[in-house]
Design a protein around this motif. Structure first.
Motif, PDB file in Angstrom:
ATOM      1  N   ILE A   1      -8.990 -19.572  15.874  1.00  0.00           N
ATOM      2  CA  ILE A   1      -8.099 -20.170  16.312  1.00  0.00           C
ATOM      3  C   ILE A   1      -7.932 -18.753  17.805  1.00  0.00           C
ATOM      4  CG2 ILE A   1      -7.229 -21.786  14.645  1.00  0.00           C
ATOM      5  CD1 ILE A   1      -5.745 -18.790  14.198  1.00  0.00           C
ATOM      6  N   ALA A   2      -8.217 -17.737  17.619  1.00  0.00           N
ATOM      7  CA  ALA A   2      -8.146 -16.759  18.600  1.00  0.00           C
ATOM      8  C   ALA A   2      -9.849 -15.783  18.917  1.00  0.00           C
ATOM      9  CB  ALA A   2      -7.036 -15.900  18.537  1.00  0.00           C
ATOM     10  N   LEU A   3      -9.908 -15.007  20.194  1.00  0.00           N
ATOM     11  CA  LEU A   3     -10.752 -14.098  20.070  1.00  0.00           C
ATOM     12  C   LEU A   3      -9.977 -12.935  20.513  1.00  0.00           C
ATOM     13  CD1 LEU A   3     -14.399 -13.315  19.600  1.00  0.00           C
ATOM     14  CD2 LEU A   3     -14.260 -13.438  21.439  1.00  0.00           C
ATOM     15  N   VAL A   4     -10.061 -11.508  19.926  1.00  0.00           N
ATOM     16  CA  VAL A   4      -9.352 -10.796  20.204  1.00  0.00           C
ATOM     17  C   VAL A   4     -10.409 -10.232  20.858  1.00  0.00           C
ATOM     18  CG1 VAL A   4      -7.839  -8.205  19.422  1.00  0.00           C
ATOM     19  CG2 VAL A   4      -7.528 -10.549  18.731  1.00  0.00           C
ATOM     20  N   VAL A   5     -10.405  -9.367  21.894  1.00  0.00           N
ATOM     21  CA  VAL A   5     -11.864  -8.549  22.800  1.00  0.00           C
ATOM     22  C   VAL A   5     -11.258  -7.423  23.220  1.00  0.00           C
ATOM     23  CG1 VAL A   5     -13.260  -8.238  24.698  1.00  0.00           C
ATOM     24  CG2 VAL A   5     -12.283 -10.689  23.846  1.00  0.00           C
TER      25      VAL A   5
ATOM     26  N   PRO B   1     -14.868 -24.407  19.488  1.00  0.00           N
ATOM     27  CA  PRO B   1     -14.239 -23.270  19.519  1.00  0.00           C
ATOM     28  C   PRO B   1     -13.082 -23.342  20.505  1.00  0.00           C
ATOM     29  CG  PRO B   1     -16.429 -23.012  19.170  1.00  0.00           C
ATOM     30  CD  PRO B   1     -16.157 -24.200  19.454  1.00  0.00           C
ATOM     31  N   LEU B   2     -11.857 -22.962  20.235  1.00  0.00           N
ATOM     32  CA  LEU B   2     -10.524 -22.766  20.813  1.00  0.00           C
ATOM     33  C   LEU B   2      -9.956 -23.609  22.088  1.00  0.00           C
ATOM     34  CD1 LEU B   2     -11.347 -18.824  22.135  1.00  0.00           C
ATOM     35  CD2 LEU B   2     -10.590 -20.019  19.519  1.00  0.00           C
ATOM     36  N   TYR B   3     -10.636 -24.951  21.305  1.00  0.00           N
ATOM     37  CA  TYR B   3      -9.738 -26.342  22.089  1.00  0.00           C
ATOM     38  C   TYR B   3      -9.598 -26.496  21.909  1.00  0.00           C
ATOM     39  CZ  TYR B   3     -11.212 -30.274  25.279  1.00  0.00           C
ATOM     40  OH  TYR B   3     -11.465 -31.460  26.149  1.00  0.00           O
ATOM     41  N   ASP B   4      -8.288 -26.908  21.673  1.00  0.00           N
ATOM     42  CA  ASP B   4      -7.336 -27.106  21.044  1.00  0.00           C
ATOM     43  C   ASP B   4      -6.602 -26.681  20.131  1.00  0.00           C
ATOM     44  OD1 ASP B   4      -7.999 -28.923  19.738  1.00  0.00           O
ATOM     45  OD2 ASP B   4      -7.937 -30.422  20.706  1.00  0.00           O
ATOM     46  N   ASP B   5      -5.315 -27.004  20.432  1.00  0.00           N
ATOM     47  CA  ASP B   5      -4.383 -26.532  18.886  1.00  0.00           C
ATOM     48  C   ASP B   5      -4.714 -27.321  17.630  1.00  0.00           C
ATOM     49  OD1 ASP B   5      -2.947 -29.091  19.201  1.00  0.00           O
ATOM     50  OD2 ASP B   5      -1.292 -28.452  19.650  1.00  0.00           O
ATOM     51  N   THR B   6      -5.192 -27.787  17.238  1.00  0.00           N
ATOM     52  CA  THR B   6      -6.094 -28.820  16.051  1.00  0.00           C
ATOM     53  C   THR B   6      -5.922 -27.900  15.621  1.00  0.00           C
ATOM     54  OG1 THR B   6      -6.776 -30.533  18.129  1.00  0.00           O
ATOM     55  CG2 THR B   6      -6.285 -30.880  15.389  1.00  0.00           C
ATOM     56  N   ILE B   7      -6.223 -27.742  13.860  1.00  0.00           N
ATOM     57  CA  ILE B   7      -7.082 -27.392  12.585  1.00  0.00           C
ATOM     58  C   ILE B   7      -7.673 -28.711  12.080  1.00  0.00           C
ATOM     59  CG2 ILE B   7      -6.673 -25.673  10.503  1.00  0.00           C
ATOM     60  CD1 ILE B   7      -5.569 -23.811  13.134  1.00  0.00           C
TER      61      ILE B   7
ATOM     62  N   LEU C   1      -7.819  -5.169  25.357  1.00  0.00           N
ATOM     63  CA  LEU C   1      -8.291  -5.677  26.601  1.00  0.00           C
ATOM     64  C   LEU C   1      -7.671  -7.505  26.970  1.00  0.00           C
ATOM     65  CD1 LEU C   1     -12.354  -4.822  26.956  1.00  0.00           C
ATOM     66  CD2 LEU C   1     -10.031  -3.821  28.569  1.00  0.00           C
ATOM     67  N   ASP C   2      -8.349  -8.210  25.914  1.00  0.00           N
ATOM     68  CA  ASP C   2      -7.872  -9.922  26.208  1.00  0.00           C
ATOM     69  C   ASP C   2      -7.997 -10.124  24.769  1.00  0.00           C
ATOM     70  OD1 ASP C   2      -6.297 -12.165  27.279  1.00  0.00           O
ATOM     71  OD2 ASP C   2      -8.085 -11.708  28.524  1.00  0.00           O
ATOM     72  N   VAL C   3      -6.579 -11.022  24.388  1.00  0.00           N
ATOM     73  CA  VAL C   3      -6.866 -12.461  23.038  1.00  0.00           C
ATOM     74  C   VAL C   3      -6.680 -14.301  23.790  1.00  0.00           C
ATOM     75  CG1 VAL C   3      -5.635 -13.553  20.679  1.00  0.00           C
ATOM     76  CG2 VAL C   3      -5.463 -10.701  22.013  1.00  0.00           C
ATOM     77  N   LEU C   4      -7.980 -14.594  23.255  1.00  0.00           N
ATOM     78  CA  LEU C   4      -8.111 -15.563  24.139  1.00  0.00           C
ATOM     79  C   LEU C   4      -8.208 -16.606  23.092  1.00  0.00           C
ATOM     80  CD1 LEU C   4     -12.082 -15.183  25.098  1.00  0.00           C
ATOM     81  CD2 LEU C   4      -9.914 -15.575  26.673  1.00  0.00           C
ATOM     82  N   THR C   5      -7.498 -17.420  23.875  1.00  0.00           N
ATOM     83  CA  THR C   5      -6.865 -18.586  23.024  1.00  0.00           C
ATOM     84  C   THR C   5      -6.705 -19.965  23.439  1.00  0.00           C
ATOM     85  OG1 THR C   5      -4.469 -18.716  23.845  1.00  0.00           O
ATOM     86  CG2 THR C   5      -4.846 -17.213  21.444  1.00  0.00           C
ATOM     87  N   HIS C   6      -6.896 -21.173  22.429  1.00  0.00           N
ATOM     88  CA  HIS C   6      -6.709 -22.139  23.231  1.00  0.00           C
ATOM     89  C   HIS C   6      -5.687 -22.094  24.614  1.00  0.00           C
ATOM     90  CE1 HIS C   6      -3.370 -22.972  20.838  1.00  0.00           C
ATOM     91  NE2 HIS C   6      -3.392 -23.960  21.948  1.00  0.00           N
ATOM     92  N   ALA C   7      -5.055 -21.680  24.394  1.00  0.00           N
ATOM     93  CA  ALA C   7      -3.831 -22.038  25.454  1.00  0.00           C
ATOM     94  C   ALA C   7      -4.731 -21.332  26.639  1.00  0.00           C
ATOM     95  CB  ALA C   7      -1.923 -21.084  25.116  1.00  0.00           C
ATOM     96  N   ASN C   8      -5.133 -20.012  27.012  1.00  0.00           N
ATOM     97  CA  ASN C   8      -5.408 -19.123  27.997  1.00  0.00           C
ATOM     98  C   ASN C   8      -7.095 -19.319  28.310  1.00  0.00           C
ATOM     99  OD1 ASN C   8      -6.505 -18.089  26.405  1.00  0.00           O
ATOM    100  ND2 ASN C   8      -5.265 -16.240  26.557  1.00  0.00           N
TER     101      ASN C   8
END
Ligand code: MOS
Length: 734
Positions: free
Chosen positions: A108-112, A95-101, A63-70
């Motif tokens: 770094i992402a959540l696949v739904v 979590p998923l705030y920005d691109d820093t590791i 349904l979606d892949v959530l990342t810091h970008a979206n």
């Protein structure tokens, strides 16, 4: 009066647990539920240069892949991300705030997807390109950068000089590795979309109100928009004190998709959460030749993350136990590219007392005196850092009762002197100590005229038995059979409670129950006293009790009015009272629990196999509310102590900054075959100061001292002193 308190009452939630009707966070159903799977970083430090989710999005059912970008908005200030047990210094992980590791295994992402398997598969298709940075994850390699943190206990005298001139001296480093909690229940959240932006969040947590406040801050929600529920917790041991990242991810996805989302971490992913920090514990002990202490020094060097200072009291415990005119303590941190450690059963003490008690054993060997005698020579009746007496301290009795039950007097002190067939036999002992804390907790009692009461509180029962002790105390205080008490816990809408931790919940919740029950009795008295010809007409509250479903005169229980009659007369159906526990912030006493632990090991020297054949743990912890669940609690701590001594170690490959054994096949924990005889003794410890019932709490004391007692037994069996835990067979053979 005490039909239940102090008895071996079975768990009131036992039936629900063994029949499977007890629901855990990842089990709550919801219409249209979808599933999230976490994608984790595979480098410890750097930034995400590119994140390509297109292949994952193309999978049927995704349904979606959530990342810091979206992602939907998240709070941009540290205050919102600080929960009630966050370290004071630092900036909590988002979590998923920005691109820093910041650490390997960072989400770094959540696949739904429509189902968990699809989400899990699609997660493997997310492509990540990193810009890696230099990193360090090795505490021993970075030891030189250790810097003092917080305020350790005040130094007394001149410990360095006293140590240097001591007739007998012992100084050594003890190394405790990183350890993970590994609770049976995986971290899980089911965020149920109630429409209109409202969410009911079933979360595995030790504090629903902590998570509630945190989510409201992070997602900028009104308190009434979110409700957090966690009726049962399948073990957490400190890992559920802070809100974990799966609760953020599930909530984020539910808000993004406007539907119910479940996120369950895998066993491997659980290793990306908190852990017991690795520590190097340097202990110095100086004694006169008569076997009294002259100096104690204890310095701990512990790992923390780059972004938060996590520190606990590893070093100050000698102040509670052993009288010494000179002492010095310090706690240093090394900042590494790892996630922040967190509390894990008896945080600080489990590690620090392990080192201290191994060192005491080594000193006893050097002094050629019995290890119990050394401890009795310097027994401290005061907490030396504050120079305070204890509310109660029956540690002497623990040594005596434990030694007696163990048969310590039959010990030949010479190493390698005791055998059983081909096996070397070793007997060792150690002291345990923990705090006896109390926190403000509110409890509501609703008594109905049919003699049933509902007792409710937002506190969690993390498996320690809160449901049961709350029911026991309420049944006694209300004079009702325990079957008539129903207990509701762990819903953020219930009366306020802090996280369940620190061994403070039993004493705190019990006294909140007593306080609310007193208000119930007061109202019943005012109703009963007004009845025509009432046997309680002129009774004072203090002269009454609730007993056998009635309010009665304490001096003569036959002069009574039944609850049903009193309420019928007053024309009411229910009495509802909410109260916070009253406890005195008594500055004149120190409060601690203590234990004496005795261990027997049998060692096959050719194979290096160590078996812990017997443990006796004699515990002084005030009044024991429930001798059955209390005994279980101590046994659990002892088993974990066996793990700490012989099995547990999180191993990191420092070339990659990545954990190598993130599973319970390669991270060893004790299994049934590792656990033999465990004898738990509760030493009588009346305590008139700490609280009305004299309760101290048992959550953590069970583990403290156990690893040292085993290590000392291994030395006694073999003559080999292993100072680097766990004591595995390669170290014994090496
Ligand atoms: Mo405990 S480590 O306070 O859950």
């Amino acid at each position: 009066m005490n039909a239940y308190v102090g008895t071996p009452t079975s768990r009131v939630d036992g039936r629900a647990k063994v029949t499977g009707t007890a629901k855990y966070a990842g089990e709550f159903p919801a219409d249209g539920l979808v599933h999230g799977f976490v994608v984790e970083a595979t480098i410890p430090c750097g930034r995400i240069a590119r994140l390509d989710t297109s292949a994952a999005l193309n999978v049927n059912g995704v349904l979606d892949v959530l990342t810091h970008a979206n992602r939907p908005p998240l709070a941009d200030n540290d205050e919102a991300w600080k929960d009630e047990v966050a370290p004071e210094k630092g900036s909590p992980f988002r979590p998923l705030y920005d691109d820093t590791i910041k650490f390997n295994g960072q989400p770094i992402a959540l696949v739904v997807a429509e189902d968990w398997e699809t989400a899990k598969f699609a997660a493997t298709l997310v492509r990540v390109e990193y810009e890696p940075s230099g990193f360090a994850t090795d505490l021993e390699g970075e030891r030189g950068s250790a810097a003092e943190t917080d305020e350790p206990p005040k130094p007394r005298g001149d410990a360095a000089a006293a140590l240097a001139r001591a007739a007998v001296r012992h100084e050594a480093d003890y190394v405790i590795p990183t350890e993970h909690h590994n609770p049976m229940e995986l971290f899980a959240t089911t965020a149920v979309w109630d429409g209109g932006g409202k969410l009911t969040v079933y979360d595995k947590t030790q504090g629903v109100q902590n998570v509630h406040k945190f989510l409201c801050g992070v997602f900028d929600k009104k308190p009434s928009d979110i409700r957090v529920i966690s009726p049962y917790v399948g073990g957490a041991f400190g890992s559920g004190l802070r809100p974990q990242h799966q609760v953020v991810l599930a909530t984020l996805a539910a808000l993004a998709l406007k539907r119910s989302v479940r996120v369950v971490l895998t066993r491997q992913q659980m290793y990306g959460l908190g852990y017991r920090p690795m520590t190097i514990e340097r202990v110095g002990l100086g004694a006169k030749s008569d076997g009294t202490l002259e100096a104690v020094t204890h310095e701990a060097i512990a790992v923390t993350s780059r972004y938060e200072d996590f520190a606990r009291n590893d070093t100050g415990w000698a102040e509670q136990l052993y009288s010494s005119p000179n002492s010095r303590f310090s706690h240093k941190l090394v900042h590494l590219d790892v996630s922040t450690p967190c509390d894990m059963r008896a945080p600080g003490a489990a590690s620090g007392v392990c080192a201290l008690e191994c060192a005491m054993d080594e000193l006893a060997v050097a002094l050629k005196i019995d290890p119990i005698d050394l401890r009795l020579n310097c027994y401290s009746d005061r907490d030396q850092s504050e120079n305070l007496p204890y509310t109660s301290k029956q540690l002497r009795e623990c040594y005596a009762r434990g030694a007696e039950a163990f048969g310590w007097s039959r010990r030949n002190p010479a190493p390698r002197s005791m055998h059983d067939g081909n096996e070397l036999v070793g007997w060792g002992m150690a002291t345990g100590v923990w705090e006896a804390l109390q926190m403000p907790v509110a409890v509501r009692i609703v008594l109905t005229s049919n003699g049933h009461a509902e007792v409710s509180c937002a506190a969690s029962d993390i498996g320690t038995g809160t449901y049961t002790i709350v029911a026991q105390v309420a049944a006694d205080a209300l004079g009702l059979p325990i079957e008539n008490i129903s207990v509701r816990l762990a819903d953020s809408t219930l009366p306020q409670a802090p996280v369940e931790g620190g061994s403070w919940m039993a004493a705190s919740s019990a006294h909140a129950v007593l306080a609310a029950a007193e208000d119930v009795r007061k109202e019943l008295l005012s109703l009963a006293g007004k009845m025509p010809g009432s046997p309680l007409a002129d009774a004072e509250l203090a002269d009454t009790v609730l007993i056998d479903g009635s309010i009665a005169r304490a001096a003569d229980n036959s002069r009574a009015v039944s609850i049903a009659d009193a309420m019928r007369h007053g024309n009411i159906e229910r009495i509802a009272k909410e109260k916070v526990n009253q406890f005195d912030e008594d500055k004149k006493h120190a409060r601690n629990t203590h234990s004496a632990v005795f261990a027997e090991v049998k060692i096959d020297e050719q194979l290096g196999v160590i078996r812990v054949t017997r443990i006796v743990s004699a515990v002084a912890a005030g009044r024991i509310l429930n001798t059955k669940t209390g005994r279980s609690q101590i046994m659990g701590g002892v088993v974990w102590g066996i793990g700490m001594a012989l099995h547990e170690e999180t191993v990191m490959d420092h070339r990659f900054g990545r954990i190598m054994n993130a599973n319970i096949a390669e991270y060893h924990i004790p299994v049934n075959a590792d656990v033999h005889d465990i004898d738990v003794i509760f030493v009588d410890e009346p305590d008139a100061h700490i609280n009305k019932l004299g309760v101290k709490g048992l959550g953590e004391i069970g583990i403290v001292g156990v690893p040292a007692a085993i290590a000392n037994a291994v030395y006694h069996a073999t003559g080999k002193r292993i100072r680097r835990f766990p004591i595995t067979l390669d170290k014994l053979l090496g």
